[in-house]
Design a protein around this motif. Structure first.
Motif, PDB file in Angstrom:
ATOM      1  N   TRP A 147       0.876  -1.178   0.000  1.00  0.00           N
ATOM      2  CA  TRP A 147       0.000   0.000   0.000  1.00  0.00           C
ATOM      3  C   TRP A 147       0.912   1.227   0.000  1.00  0.00           C
ATOM      4  CZ3 TRP A 147      -5.294  -0.580  -0.288  1.00  0.00           C
ATOM      5  CH2 TRP A 147      -5.838  -1.821   0.058  1.00  0.00           C
ATOM      6  N   PRO A 148       1.645   1.470  -1.062  1.00  0.00           N
ATOM      7  CA  PRO A 148       2.728   2.460  -0.997  1.00  0.00           C
ATOM      8  C   PRO A 148       2.261   3.884  -0.749  1.00  0.00           C
ATOM      9  CG  PRO A 148       2.391   1.690  -3.254  1.00  0.00           C
ATOM     10  CD  PRO A 148       1.588   0.798  -2.365  1.00  0.00           C
ATOM     11  N   MET A 149       1.152   4.285  -1.339  1.00  0.00           N
ATOM     12  CA  MET A 149       0.666   5.648  -1.124  1.00  0.00           C
ATOM     13  C   MET A 149      -0.003   5.793   0.242  1.00  0.00           C
ATOM     14  SD  MET A 149      -0.957   6.796  -4.782  1.00  0.00           S
ATOM     15  CE  MET A 149       0.032   6.934  -6.270  1.00  0.00           C
ATOM     16  N   MET A 150      -0.912   4.879   0.547  1.00  0.00           N
ATOM     17  CA  MET A 150      -1.695   5.013   1.773  1.00  0.00           C
ATOM     18  C   MET A 150      -0.812   4.936   3.011  1.00  0.00           C
ATOM     19  SD  MET A 150      -5.064   2.881   2.986  1.00  0.00           S
ATOM     20  CE  MET A 150      -4.201   1.350   3.365  1.00  0.00           C
ATOM     21  N   ILE A 151       0.102   3.984   3.062  1.00  0.00           N
ATOM     22  CA  ILE A 151       0.927   3.855   4.256  1.00  0.00           C
ATOM     23  C   ILE A 151       1.911   5.019   4.365  1.00  0.00           C
ATOM     24  CG2 ILE A 151       2.725   2.430   5.343  1.00  0.00           C
ATOM     25  CD1 ILE A 151       1.116  -0.020   4.543  1.00  0.00           C
ATOM     26  N   THR A 152       2.360   5.554   3.238  1.00  0.00           N
ATOM     27  CA  THR A 152       3.182   6.762   3.300  1.00  0.00           C
ATOM     28  C   THR A 152       2.414   7.903   3.947  1.00  0.00           C
ATOM     29  OG1 THR A 152       4.536   6.155   1.391  1.00  0.00           O
ATOM     30  CG2 THR A 152       4.379   8.495   1.904  1.00  0.00           C
ATOM     31  N   VAL A 153       1.143   8.052   3.594  1.00  0.00           N
ATOM     32  CA  VAL A 153       0.334   9.100   4.223  1.00  0.00           C
ATOM     33  C   VAL A 153       0.118   8.806   5.702  1.00  0.00           C
ATOM     34  CG1 VAL A 153      -1.977  10.125   4.286  1.00  0.00           C
ATOM     35  CG2 VAL A 153      -0.762   9.917   2.127  1.00  0.00           C
ATOM     36  N   TRP A 154      -0.079   7.535   6.046  1.00  0.00           N
ATOM     37  CA  TRP A 154      -0.181   7.197   7.471  1.00  0.00           C
ATOM     38  C   TRP A 154       1.032   7.701   8.246  1.00  0.00           C
ATOM     39  CZ3 TRP A 154      -1.823   1.301   7.672  1.00  0.00           C
ATOM     40  CH2 TRP A 154      -3.112   1.174   7.153  1.00  0.00           C
ATOM     41  N   GLN A 155       2.185   7.669   7.614  1.00  0.00           N
ATOM     42  CA  GLN A 155       3.414   8.094   8.271  1.00  0.00           C
ATOM     43  C   GLN A 155       3.572   9.612   8.262  1.00  0.00           C
ATOM     44  OE1 GLN A 155       6.051   5.794   5.794  1.00  0.00           O
ATOM     45  NE2 GLN A 155       6.181   4.108   7.261  1.00  0.00           N
ATOM     46  N   ILE A 156       3.372  10.221   7.098  1.00  0.00           N
ATOM     47  CA  ILE A 156       3.737  11.631   6.977  1.00  0.00           C
ATOM     48  C   ILE A 156       2.658  12.580   7.491  1.00  0.00           C
ATOM     49  CG2 ILE A 156       5.243  11.108   5.041  1.00  0.00           C
ATOM     50  CD1 ILE A 156       3.219  12.294   3.161  1.00  0.00           C
ATOM     51  N   ALA A 157       1.375  12.200   7.402  1.00  0.00           N
ATOM     52  CA  ALA A 157       0.316  13.137   7.800  1.00  0.00           C
ATOM     53  C   ALA A 157       0.429  13.532   9.279  1.00  0.00           C
ATOM     54  CB  ALA A 157      -1.060  12.558   7.486  1.00  0.00           C
ATOM     55  N   PRO A 158       0.529  12.579  10.213  1.00  0.00           N
ATOM     56  CA  PRO A 158       0.670  12.999  11.615  1.00  0.00           C
ATOM     57  C   PRO A 158       2.006  13.667  11.906  1.00  0.00           C
ATOM     58  CG  PRO A 158       0.878  10.621  11.436  1.00  0.00           C
ATOM     59  CD  PRO A 158       0.435  11.115  10.097  1.00  0.00           C
ATOM     60  N   ALA A 159       3.048  13.250  11.178  1.00  0.00           N
ATOM     61  CA  ALA A 159       4.362  13.879  11.381  1.00  0.00           C
ATOM     62  C   ALA A 159       4.309  15.357  11.022  1.00  0.00           C
ATOM     63  CB  ALA A 159       5.420  13.159  10.557  1.00  0.00           C
ATOM     64  N   LEU A 160       3.717  15.671   9.865  1.00  0.00           N
ATOM     65  CA  LEU A 160       3.584  17.061   9.459  1.00  0.00           C
ATOM     66  C   LEU A 160       2.644  17.822  10.385  1.00  0.00           C
ATOM     67  CD1 LEU A 160       3.322  16.542   5.595  1.00  0.00           C
ATOM     68  CD2 LEU A 160       5.296  17.439   6.846  1.00  0.00           C
ATOM     69  N   ARG A 161       1.552  17.197  10.746  1.00  0.00           N
ATOM     70  CA  ARG A 161       0.580  17.841  11.640  1.00  0.00           C
ATOM     71  C   ARG A 161       1.229  18.282  12.948  1.00  0.00           C
ATOM     72  NH1 ARG A 161      -2.158  19.423  15.234  1.00  0.00           N
ATOM     73  NH2 ARG A 161      -4.290  18.874  15.807  1.00  0.00           N
ATOM     74  N   MET A 162       2.182  17.487  13.438  1.00  0.00           N
ATOM     75  CA  MET A 162       2.855  17.801  14.695  1.00  0.00           C
ATOM     76  C   MET A 162       3.973  18.830  14.532  1.00  0.00           C
ATOM     77  SD  MET A 162       1.762  16.667  17.552  1.00  0.00           S
ATOM     78  CE  MET A 162       3.239  17.008  18.494  1.00  0.00           C
ATOM     79  N   GLY A 163       4.254  19.234  13.294  1.00  0.00           N
ATOM     80  CA  GLY A 163       5.270  20.263  13.098  1.00  0.00           C
ATOM     81  C   GLY A 163       6.630  19.743  12.680  1.00  0.00           C
ATOM     82  N   ASN A 164       6.684  18.478  12.254  1.00  0.00           N
ATOM     83  CA  ASN A 164       7.938  17.885  11.814  1.00  0.00           C
ATOM     84  C   ASN A 164       8.115  18.032  10.307  1.00  0.00           C
ATOM     85  OD1 ASN A 164       8.632  16.561  14.447  1.00  0.00           O
ATOM     86  ND2 ASN A 164       6.719  15.488  14.017  1.00  0.00           N
ATOM     87  N   ALA A 165       9.356  17.898   9.846  1.00  0.00           N
ATOM     88  CA  ALA A 165       9.658  17.683   8.439  1.00  0.00           C
ATOM     89  C   ALA A 165       9.856  16.188   8.225  1.00  0.00           C
ATOM     90  CB  ALA A 165      10.913  18.448   8.033  1.00  0.00           C
ATOM     91  N   VAL A 166       9.704  15.712   6.970  1.00  0.00           N
ATOM     92  CA  VAL A 166       9.745  14.272   6.714  1.00  0.00           C
ATOM     93  C   VAL A 166      10.609  13.976   5.493  1.00  0.00           C
ATOM     94  CG1 VAL A 166       8.390  12.166   6.408  1.00  0.00           C
ATOM     95  CG2 VAL A 166       7.368  14.125   7.583  1.00  0.00           C
ATOM     96  N   VAL A 167      11.443  12.963   5.640  1.00  0.00           N
ATOM     97  CA  VAL A 167      12.185  12.391   4.518  1.00  0.00           C
ATOM     98  C   VAL A 167      11.685  10.966   4.334  1.00  0.00           C
ATOM     99  CG1 VAL A 167      14.440  11.720   3.613  1.00  0.00           C
ATOM    100  CG2 VAL A 167      14.195  13.835   4.941  1.00  0.00           C
ATOM    101  N   VAL A 168      11.200  10.658   3.135  1.00  0.00           N
ATOM    102  CA  VAL A 168      10.568   9.367   2.845  1.00  0.00           C
ATOM    103  C   VAL A 168      11.503   8.507   2.016  1.00  0.00           C
ATOM    104  CG1 VAL A 168       8.615   8.208   1.731  1.00  0.00           C
ATOM    105  CG2 VAL A 168       8.268  10.411   2.883  1.00  0.00           C
ATOM    106  N   LYS A 169      11.661   7.248   2.414  1.00  0.00           N
ATOM    107  CA  LYS A 169      12.384   6.263   1.613  1.00  0.00           C
ATOM    108  C   LYS A 169      11.369   5.199   1.203  1.00  0.00           C
ATOM    109  CE  LYS A 169      15.083   2.702   0.494  1.00  0.00           C
ATOM    110  NZ  LYS A 169      14.504   1.433  -0.010  1.00  0.00           N
ATOM    111  N   PRO A 170      10.921   5.205  -0.067  1.00  0.00           N
ATOM    112  CA  PRO A 170       9.923   4.220  -0.497  1.00  0.00           C
ATOM    113  C   PRO A 170      10.550   2.875  -0.825  1.00  0.00           C
ATOM    114  CG  PRO A 170      10.483   5.633  -2.328  1.00  0.00           C
ATOM    115  CD  PRO A 170      11.282   6.125  -1.147  1.00  0.00           C
TER     116      PRO A 170
END
Length: 468
Positions: A147-170
């Motif tokens: 689930w490459p798109m959905m699980i990426t959003v599971w990871q990045i959405a709360p991270a961004l919401r909390m004020g973090n920056a995100v680096v993704v390795k797919p």
């Protein structure tokens, strides 16, 4: 909104690239960039630079940005779904590609809506202690191919919401889908805040050990999760690990086979069985064993499998040859041991693509490898049991503990059984139904840490108590 061709062209590598093939046809999908350690360093530097200003915006403005990002996903929904279907293999229809893109928008909105207020721990006139959550800084997100798109959003959405920056390795199997998703999201996010580094294992290892990365979120195999724990230990990183699952389902003797068959089928075969929290071993009481097998066989026989771009398909190929070989080997070993294949098996190896037929295996021992090992594909073993205690013991007999389910006409009885199962989530009369408001995480060797809702936000922050 870009056309499909324009979206694909915008993420195609211009230097060193890797050819991505459609697992349904073998046709070329596109050329994915192969990023290196230097690219990772640039991404982390950019993330560190962008993060303080993003954090300073405050919750309300970050919420608004996530809502705008969800709108951007919906504007490009069909183009994203087409790319996802071609690269991952899942059909456009059913609980598949269009569903996954829709879930990306839904989870972005849910992260924006989740509340995380400061908590007064003690205020008795003498002591006043308030618990707050502060951003971590830079979060590394390492995702899977199922689930490459959905699980990426599971990871990045709360991270961004909390004020973090995100680096993704797919995943190296599905980089184009994640690159395209990030491009769409970045239409609404500050530059440098979210970057995808589509590299190999060396990039993942460096991300896990990098001193500037404060947390790793990982979804994937238990073996890789253990490697990340070791790599991250030198910098005492925070971790959320959603690892391998081998989810058990227990059908109690009072269940109605016809009523539960559809739920059982999709609990097991969603995404052609390539889901961490799918139903992977089914325990059915002797009294209704044959009836459940008959109902599942009827559904399996009638459910179309084919090229994901065919609007009639709802099951697709396995994503890669390695997974195809694993499923094929486990089913053949089960057949050789004397288990009974009700439907499926015998894939047509002369046709293009990694299509493995929907397979049900009955009269199989609980210690058979098809039961004891996570097959991660469209093959469900169905095990007889005589007493509920026996079923619970078998369900709890493995090191995995991501999810489980209990099926019964008696909710009270089902809840009593559910409480005895060792799993992070136990569903009743359904399986794998995740909800962005409900915490989700594993037990035992299926990982640790929670995602979704308020608990998911807390996991992307650093708790700070101000006492005084």
């Amino acid at each position: 909104m870009e056309s499909y061709d324009a979206l694909l062209a915008s993420i195609t590598g211009t230097t060193e690239t890797k050819t991505i093939l459609d697992p349904a046809t073998g046709a070329v999908v596109g050329e994915a960039p192969i990023h290196c350690l230097e690219d990772l360093e640039h991404a982390i530097t950019a993330a560190r630079s962008a993060q303080p200003e993003w954090a300073a915006l405050g919750h309300d403005k970050r919420r608004a940005a996530l809502l705008n990002a969800a709108d951007a996903v919906e504007r490009s929904a069909e183009e994203l779904a087409q790319l996802l279907s071609r690269e991952q293999g899942k059909p456009l229809n059913g609980p598949n590609a269009r569903f996954e893109v829709g879930a990306c928008a839904a989870w972005l909105r849910a992260a924006a809506a989740s509340s995380l207020e400061s908590e007064t721990v003690v205020d008795d006139g003498e002591t006043r202690a308030i618990l707050h959550y502060r951003p971590i800084g830079v979060v590394g997100a390492i995702g899977p191919w199922n689930w490459p798109m959905m699980i990426t959003v599971w990871q990045i959405a709360p991270a961004l919401r909390m004020g973090n920056a995100v680096v993704v390795k797919p995943s190296e199997y599905t980089p184009l889908s994640v690159l395209a998703l990030a491009k769409v999201l970045n239409e609404e996010l500050p530059e440098g805040l979210l970057t995808v580094v589509a590299g190999g294992r060396d990039v993942g290892e460096r991300l896990a050990e990098h001193p500037a990365v404060g947390k790793i979120m990982f979804t994937g195999s238990t073996a890789t999760g253990k490697a990340i724990i070791k790599s991250s230990s030198g910098t005492v990183k925070r971790l959320t690990l959603e690892l391998g699952g081998n989810d058990a389902g227990i059908v109690l003797p009072d269940a109605d086979p016809k009523a539960i068959a559809e739920g059982l089928f999709w609990g097991a075969f969603i995404n052609t069985g390539q889901t961490c929290a799918a139903l992977k071993r089914l325990y059915v009481h002797d009294d209704i064993y044959d009836a459940v097998c008959e109902e599942l066989t009827a559904i399996a026989t009638a459910t179309p499998m084919g090229n994901g771009l065919d609007e009639s398909s709802v099951l697709g190929p396995l994503q890669n040859k390695q997974q195809f070989d694993i499923v094929s080997s486990l089913v053949e070993a089960a057949r050789d041991s004397g288990a009974r294949v009700l439907v499926g098996g015998n894939p047509d190896v002369d046709q293009p693509g990694y299509f493995y037929p929907t397979t049900l295996v009955a009269d199989i021992d609980d210690n058979n490898p098809l039961v004891a090992e996570e097959q991660f594909g469209p093959a469900l073993p169905i095990i007889r049991y005589g007493t509920v205690d026996e079923a619970i013991a078998m369900a709890n007999g493995l090191d995995a503990g991501l999810g489980a389910s209990v099926w019964s006409s008696d909710l009270s009885a089902a809840r009593e059984v559910a409480a005895r199962i060792q799993a992070g989530t136990v569903w009743i009369n359904k399986h794998g139904a995740v909800d962005p408001r409900v915490p989700f995480g594993g037990s035992k060797q299926s990982g640790y840490g929670l995602e979704f809702g308020t608990e998911g936000l807390k996991a992307l922050g650093i708790p700070q108590v101000i006492n005084g």
